[in-house]
Design an enzyme around this catalytic site. Structure first.
Site: not given
Length: 716
Positions: A48, A72, A76-77, A139, A259
């Site tokens: 990722h 990034h 957080e993780d 992301d 179109d």
């Protein structure tokens, strides 16, 4: 699977002097921190951040942005802290990573509030450094590409958020390729059946489309070469989400979309763009009203191009976009192509005017304390601005579709909006709710004594106008509430034979005991009806020294009944003695969901959540308050509800309706029946019911009567 070497090659292709050692250090760090993590697909998590970094490299962003793409998710993780990121990679990278890190450690009452707070943080960081949102978009794009691995509920939630916020945001920033892919992916998961059906239909046309594209490209190339215009020509089928929007907007079948093919001509100069436009119109007939010049009048997101729709000899329409190579780069990469970064992440001053709306967001977000309201305003501001208007001196101002002279006035200056008294459009005085059209010349009329009206919130379209109106109303209402609060508290003091001077001499300690830091805060709360005028008196004087007040006289009791003031079965959470009234505009009924609105001098007014006036009333989130029906049984009040019946004009129908109402033990307050042509009729009823369940039983029984087409509750 994307390799780290792919990212390096991409960065080197547009930035040979880039610091690749920082990039490699970030790759090693990310791989180590995510080493034991896997995605829902079962693949290593590292895939990722590698994909996100590659997307940023495709946008030709600086090394700090690509590094932030690799890092990034580490805060957080993983156990990585922002301080560690700053220590290892510098403050610039740490700022970008922090800007896109979700607020996962805070507790929110609702998912909507969490989304709003995350967006608020991202917007604030983005105003300071636009790269934050570019990392976030990368992301989101890769997450959307792999969305099939999540469960259905989460897929739908993320896809809807993408369609409502991130795709419009990419469009607002002019990043065409990201916007198009996000729209298509969101459509795939939000409406899978429609997506699959439309994809099959387009696939069935693929051979014919390719042949048509080849034929038109050949004719265009030949015609341009004859006139000495060098150009690159591309033909494509429009993206599936835009085709679906057209089908829905025009209410047509897929076979009626003609179109769906578009061509793009890239030239070397602006002069050649206009020359190519003339050649296209000499070969095919232009469709009236479909020629747009975004070169002379660029879109707010910096997009420039000439657009025209033409018709072939056999009646096949198609679209042609004509732009220079540089315009095409901006159309694809948007703000990423325009903003040049210097040390510390600052931007070139010459580009600041291209995204002034970002500065405006920073301005009005300070005036918007409620997260849900902030989310609503941002969504409004993200959608493309398509109406171009002029001041009497010829200055061009752009606004969203549906904008009015109120938006125009606040677009000029806040004080012009506050002093707005009228408007002329194309030399003619028009109502302030008039929607502006392309090419309108708007003149704003002002008066020194004029002031904003709460009614403007019902038709003001831009977040700037709505924010400024709300701010003025809040300040003005507070001043009036303080005056009214003082009057009510002084009256309370006199009632207990206490001198009014005791009010102004009230100590800070007495105010703090009842939860206020200043006398004005307390008086405003009394004026709004949040608290009673007795609270300060009780804090200042011991109960033993207060004489009992006289009870309400007969006149006061009659007035309260007439105003609907008193115990109507509703209680305010956190306030036991608040003044409560039921709104006359929607007549809420016991059992239905309700919301309280603090009205100046009238306490808490209770509205149904379905009340059509609620949105315009709630311009100040601080005046919204939680209310609920109390659980007391026994003798309850009756509540008036208005029903409108669409019926056939037949004999005996009214008697059956009256009988059905009587069977449910509801009282009829008023009946108004009208007949029309073709044996149609409408019956308006006002009933007195005990609660929502009784109302719904009455409506269900009436619907079963033969000759009744529909029954609806009237809220106004």
């Amino acid at each position: 699977m994307r390799r780290f070497e792919d990212i390096v090659e991409r960065v080197e292709s547009y930035s040979p002097q880039a610091d690749l050692s920082l990039l490699r250090k970030a790759y090693v760090f990310s791989a180590r921190e995510h080493r034991n993590q896997v995605r829902r697909s079962g693949e290593p998590y590292l895939i990722h951040p590698l994909e996100v970094a590659y997307i940023l490299a495709e946008l030709h962003l600086d090394v700090s942005s690509v590094v932030a793409g690799l890092l990034h998710d580490v805060v957080e993780d993983t156990l990585t802290t922002p301080e560690m990121v700053a220590s290892y990679f510098g403050a610039d990278v740490a700022h970008l990573v922090d800007g896109v890190t979700k607020i996962s450690k805070l507790q929110f009452q609702t998912r909507e509030q969490a989304q709003a707070e995350n967006l608020r943080k991202m917007i604030l960081a983005m105003v300071d450094d636009i790269r934050v949102i570019l990392v976030k978009l990368a992301d989101r794009l890769h997450n959307m590409r792999t969305l099939e691995h999540l469960d259905a509920d989460k897929r739908e939630r993320i896809a809807r958020e993408t369609a409502e916020i991130y795709a419009p945001l990419a469009n607002r920033l002019g990043i065409g390729r990201v916007k198009t892919e996000l729209e298509d992916l969101a459509f795939r998961y939000l409406e899978p059946e429609a997506h699959e059906s439309l994809q099959r239909a387009l696939e069935a046309r693929r051979n014919a489309s390719e042949a048509f594209i080849g034929e038109i490209r050949g004719k265009l190339s030949e015609a341009l070469e004859e006139q000495g215009i060098r150009a690159q020509i591309y033909g494509r089928v429009k993206n599936i989400a835009s085709i679906h929007k057209k089908i829905r907007r025009q209410r047509i079948e897929v076979d009626q979309v003609y179109d769906y093919v578009a061509f793009r001509i890239l030239t070397d100069s602006v002069r050649d763009c206009y020359g190519a436009l003339g050649i296209v119109h000499s070969v095919w007939s232009p469709v009236p009203g479909r020629i747009k010049d975004f070169i002379a009048m660029p879109k707010p997101n910096m997009y420039q191009s000439l657009h025209t729709s033409v018709m072939t000899e056999v009646g096949q329409p198609f679209e042609v976009q004509i732009r220079t190579h540089e315009m095409h780069r901006v159309a694809e990469d948007g703000i990423a192509a325009h903003w040049q970064y210097k040390e510390g992440g600052s931007v070139a001053a010459r580009d600041g005017e291209n995204v002034t709306w970002l500065r405006q967001i920073l301005e009005w977000q300070k005036e918007t304390k409620d997260s849900r309201e902030f989310l609503e305003l941002v969504k409004v501001d993200l959608y493309p601005e398509e109406v171009y208007t002029f001041t009497p001196k010829g200055k061009v101002l752009s606004f969203p579709r549906g904008a009015t002279p109120v938006d125009f006035a606040y677009g000029i200056h806040t004080e012009v909006g506050h002093r707005l008294s009228g408007a002329k459009v194309n030399g003619r005085i028009v109502p302030l709710r008039t929607e502006l059209q392309n090419g309108d010349i708007v003149e704003i009329l002002t008066q020194p004594a004029a002031k904003p009206s709460r009614d403007w919130l019902a038709f003001a379209r831009t977040s700037r106008a709505r924010g400024k109106i709300r701010a003025w109303l809040n300040a003005n209402e507070r001043a009036r509430a303080i005056d009214l609060g003082r009057e009510l508290v002084e009256k309370e003091f006199r009632k207990y034979r206490r001198p009014a001077k005791d009010l102004d001499s009230a100590s800070g300690e007495a105010l703090r005991r009842i939860g206020f830091s200043s006398l004005d805060d307390y008086l405003a709360a009394v004026g709004y009806g949040k608290v009673t005028p007795h609270q300060l008196l009780a804090s200042l004087v011991p109960p033993s020294e207060l004489q009992a007040p006289k009870p309400d006289g007969p006149v006061a009791r009659v007035v309260k009944r007439a105003l609907g003031i008193g115990d109507r079965g509703v209680k305010v959470r956190g306030l036991d003695d608040a003044l409560v009234t039921l709104s006359k505009c929607c007549n809420p009924v016991r059992g239905e969901e309700v919301v309280g609105y603090i009205s100046r001098g009238r306490g808490v007014t209770v509205h149904s959540v379905h009340c059509p006036n609620l949105q315009s009333l709630m311009y100040d989130p601080e005046r919204r308050i939680d209310v609920e029906w109390d659980g007391a049984e026994g003798d309850r009040a009756l509540y008036d509800v208005k029903l409108s019946l669409d019926v056939q004009d037949r004999q005996g129908l009214l008697a059956k309706i009256v009988s059905a109402i009587a069977d449910e033990k509801a009282n009829i307050r008023n009946v108004d029946a009208k007949t029309f042509e073709a044996k149609d009729a409408r019956i308006d009823l006002t009933l007195a019911v005990a609660d929502r369940q009784q109302m719904e039983r009455v409506m269900a029984r009436i619907r079963k009567i033969e000759g009744v087409r529909d029954v609806e509750r009237v809220l106004r």
